[in-house]
Design a protein around this motif. Structure first.
Motif, PDB file in Angstrom:
ATOM      1  N   ASP A  21       0.095  -3.219   1.465  1.00 49.19           N
ATOM      2  CA  ASP A  21      -0.075  -1.885   2.036  1.00 49.19           C
ATOM      3  C   ASP A  21      -0.505  -1.940   3.492  1.00 49.19           C
ATOM      4  OD1 ASP A  21       0.029   0.062  -0.405  1.00 49.19           O
ATOM      5  OD2 ASP A  21      -1.247  -1.580  -1.050  1.00 49.19           O
ATOM      6  N   ASN A  56      -2.050  -5.321  -3.216  1.00 48.20           N
ATOM      7  CA  ASN A  56      -1.274  -4.077  -3.260  1.00 48.20           C
ATOM      8  C   ASN A  56      -2.221  -2.954  -3.681  1.00 48.20           C
ATOM      9  OD1 ASN A  56       1.308  -2.649  -5.326  1.00 48.20           O
ATOM     10  ND2 ASN A  56       0.873  -2.269  -3.186  1.00 48.20           N
ATOM     11  N   SER A  58      -2.290   0.313  -3.172  1.00 47.30           N
ATOM     12  CA  SER A  58      -1.771   1.602  -3.643  1.00 47.30           C
ATOM     13  C   SER A  58      -0.952   1.488  -4.919  1.00 47.30           C
ATOM     14  CB  SER A  58      -0.899   2.234  -2.558  1.00 47.30           C
ATOM     15  OG  SER A  58       0.297   1.490  -2.388  1.00 47.30           O
ATOM     16  N   LYS A  59      -0.607   0.266  -5.320  1.00 47.79           N
ATOM     17  CA  LYS A  59       0.247   0.030  -6.484  1.00 47.79           C
ATOM     18  C   LYS A  59       1.625   0.664  -6.299  1.00 47.79           C
ATOM     19  CE  LYS A  59      -3.351  -1.913  -8.208  1.00 47.79           C
ATOM     20  NZ  LYS A  59      -3.488  -3.391  -8.040  1.00 47.79           N
ATOM     21  N   LYS A  60       2.053   0.798  -5.059  1.00 44.55           N
ATOM     22  CA  LYS A  60       3.373   1.348  -4.755  1.00 44.55           C
ATOM     23  C   LYS A  60       4.196   0.330  -3.995  1.00 44.55           C
ATOM     24  CE  LYS A  60       1.709   6.130  -4.316  1.00 44.55           C
ATOM     25  NZ  LYS A  60       1.583   7.295  -3.387  1.00 44.55           N
ATOM     26  N   GLU A  61       5.494   0.566  -3.953  1.00 34.53           N
ATOM     27  CA  GLU A  61       6.363  -0.262  -3.144  1.00 34.53           C
ATOM     28  C   GLU A  61       6.217   0.165  -1.685  1.00 34.53           C
ATOM     29  OE1 GLU A  61      10.317   0.012  -4.606  1.00 34.53           O
ATOM     30  OE2 GLU A  61       9.951  -1.310  -6.317  1.00 34.53           O
TER      31      GLU A  61
END
Length: 296
Positions: A21, A56, A58-61
């Protein structure tokens, strides 16, 4: 078989390319201790850089160009064995549409920074569980950075990040470290996130969005209109001040933005700053020398 391994490799690169991130630089400055060259400080700096950048959060791509640029400077003033104390300066920025300019979003000096660290200890963040004060403080500011960045692109887009920061505050109160409790004063981590999520400060997050998305990002197409939108955004501080005068979150905003506001309104197409000056001198009088440079 060779093609199979190539495919696995490409898949690995693709997945890891979306894992970070932040584009962060962590500096550990131990000059005030007189022992800045000892290995423990170098190891701490290396581990923190890896911890912050390789997680990571935000745990998002997240694509590489979407990573948030930020800096953490840890100034160690004292240490004894595995106990360290000092302060932490945190800064982040976001790009402005259609330009090479980066606008500062978060600029905080966390003065209540003490922690225990054993060289090469494992650093791991668990969202719902306290690990240690070093991890908690770093994670808190990371989620503040992510929250403000998201808010600057989408109305209230940072809410999940701010709620995680608040959760860190809540579970870190169990330990005897400063900055996590209401009793720790008006410029604490507790106060910062408590204000930010309070309904009394809902206009603050509107200011963040309007200032950046409707103001700065518009200036690529229409500088004068972008400035007008920034004036309108900053005027919302009047309603905040009427509810919570001298709020810490307001101080953080102007510590972050004072230089930028001065530059925006002393150069380029002129707009009427009479209303803006009234707001700025009321809300942020500590920067009155800068406000005197603003031009109509």
């Amino acid at each position: 078989m060779r093609n199979y391994f190539i495919l696995l490799f490409l898949l690995f690169v693709t997945l890891t390319g979306f894992s970070q991130d932040l584009n962060a630089k962590v500096i550990v400055n131990a000059q005030l201790t007189g022992d800045e060259n000892i290995q423990v400080f170098k190891t701490l700096e290396k581990q923190l850089n890896e911890f912050v950048n390789n997680s990571n959060w935000s745990k998002k791509e997240v694509k590489s160009q979407e990573r948030v640029n930020c800096n953490f400077v840890i100034n160690i003033t004292e240490y004894s064995g595995t106990f360290f104390s000092g302060n932490l300066q945190v800064q982040s920025s976001r790009p402005v549409f259609g330009s090479s300019y980066a606008s500062s979003l978060y600029n905080v000096n966390d003065k209540d920074f003490t922690f225990e660290y054993t060289e090469f200890q494992i650093m791991q963040f668990t969202p719902n569980q306290y690990q240690n004060n070093l991890v908690s403080v770093m994670a808190f500011h990371i989620y503040m950075i992510l929250g403000l960045d998201a808010d600057s692109f989408s109305p209230n887009g940072g809410t999940p990040h701010f709620k995680q920061a608040q959760q860190i505050v809540n579970y870190s109160q169990q330990e005897n470290y400063a900055g996590w409790k209401l009793s720790d004063g008006l410029q604490s981590r507790f106060k910062l996130i408590d204000d930010l999520l309070s309904p009394a400060f809902s206009d603050y997050r509107t200011i963040v969005y309007n200032y950046h998305r409707l103001g700065l990002d518009l200036m690529n197409e229409n500088v004068k209109e972008g400035k007008t939108q920034i004036v309108n955004a900053l005027s919302l501080f009047n309603s905040i001040a009427s509810k919570r005068p001298n709020a810490y979150v307001t101080r953080v905003f102007f510590d972050t933005k004072a230089d930028e506001i001065e530059k925006l309104f002393t150069d380029g197409p002129s707009v009427n700053v009479d209303r803006l000056l009234t707001v700025l001198n009321r809300i942020a009088p500590m920067y009155s020398a800068k406000w005197r440079n603003l031009k109509f």
